[in-house]
Write an enzyme that holds these catalytic residues in place. Sequence first.
Site, mmCIF file in Angstrom:
data_model
loop_
_atom_site.group_PDB
_atom_site.id
_atom_site.type_symbol
_atom_site.label_atom_id
_atom_site.label_comp_id
_atom_site.label_asym_id
_atom_site.label_seq_id
_atom_site.Cartn_x
_atom_site.Cartn_y
_atom_site.Cartn_z
ATOM 1 N N ARG A 72 0.790 -1.243 0.000
ATOM 2 C CA ARG A 72 0.000 0.000 0.000
ATOM 3 C C ARG A 72 0.821 1.293 0.000
ATOM 4 N NH1 ARG A 72 -5.014 0.938 3.707
ATOM 5 N NH2 ARG A 72 -3.450 0.782 5.325
ATOM 6 N N ASP A 73 2.131 1.212 0.101
ATOM 7 C CA ASP A 73 2.912 2.456 0.108
ATOM 8 C C ASP A 73 4.224 2.293 -0.651
ATOM 9 O OD1 ASP A 73 3.132 5.148 0.710
ATOM 10 O OD2 ASP A 73 4.152 4.807 2.620
ATOM 11 N N ILE A 74 4.140 1.626 -1.807
ATOM 12 C CA ILE A 74 5.325 1.482 -2.649
ATOM 13 C C ILE A 74 5.655 2.831 -3.285
ATOM 14 C CG2 ILE A 74 6.204 0.429 -4.795
ATOM 15 C CD1 ILE A 74 6.250 -1.445 -2.407
ATOM 16 N N ASN A 78 10.523 4.139 -0.117
ATOM 17 C CA ASN A 78 10.368 2.869 0.594
ATOM 18 C C ASN A 78 11.066 1.715 -0.122
ATOM 19 O OD1 ASN A 78 8.986 3.939 2.756
ATOM 20 N ND2 ASN A 78 6.964 3.546 1.883
ATOM 21 N N SER A 110 0.568 7.697 -0.296
ATOM 22 C CA SER A 110 1.483 8.775 -0.682
ATOM 23 C C SER A 110 1.062 9.402 -2.002
ATOM 24 C CB SER A 110 2.913 8.235 -0.792
ATOM 25 O OG SER A 110 3.362 7.777 0.481
#
Length: 202
Positions: A72-74, A78, A110
């Site tokens: 969910r936050d690639i 990260n 993001s």
Amino acid sequence: ESMSAMEHPNIVKVHDYGEEQGYPYIIMDYVERGTLHEVMQEFKFDEKGVASLAVMICDGLIYTHDLGYVHRDIKPDNIMIAEDWSPKIMDFGLAVDLNDPDYEYVAIGSKGYAAPEVQEAPDTVDQRVDVYAMGAVLYTMLTGEIPDDKEPDFDKLSGHDARFKVMVKNAMNPDVEKRTDSIAAIKSRLMNMMKSWKLSEQ
């Protein structure tokens, strides 16, 4: 907890975690070069470099999805880059365990990398939000820019192999049902493109 259970060369390994005197801590692998975002400030990847890195990032995500997680936050912040230039996914703080029926979904992500449904219908997210983010990471690696979260300018990809533009557009389709359906599909297209480059060099 998610990361400590994972063993993959393209995921930062967590060895231990806990709390000491009221402060939480995590002990994880040291990754030498820093984040992909930091590396891109000093180094521009050519098309081969982009494709090679992306295939390895895909490998880490395929492993993650096979375990039932959605990151969910690639994003470049990260993804760490090791001394041998291999990428390692980190920060599973927003990860969703699709095997947990009691997980409470929240609208978070993001800007530029979060698929529309992350904000609009967070309880419906599945692996395709990581597909969208992977497309956005490819966009950033190729253009040096974060894609607009409302209307990405895919024409900025026109100076590259045309297959990149098609790949990124399909991965970032705002309609989840029309979007590329898996990270494995992105990896397959990248591999086919890399093979064609090798054949053309012979």
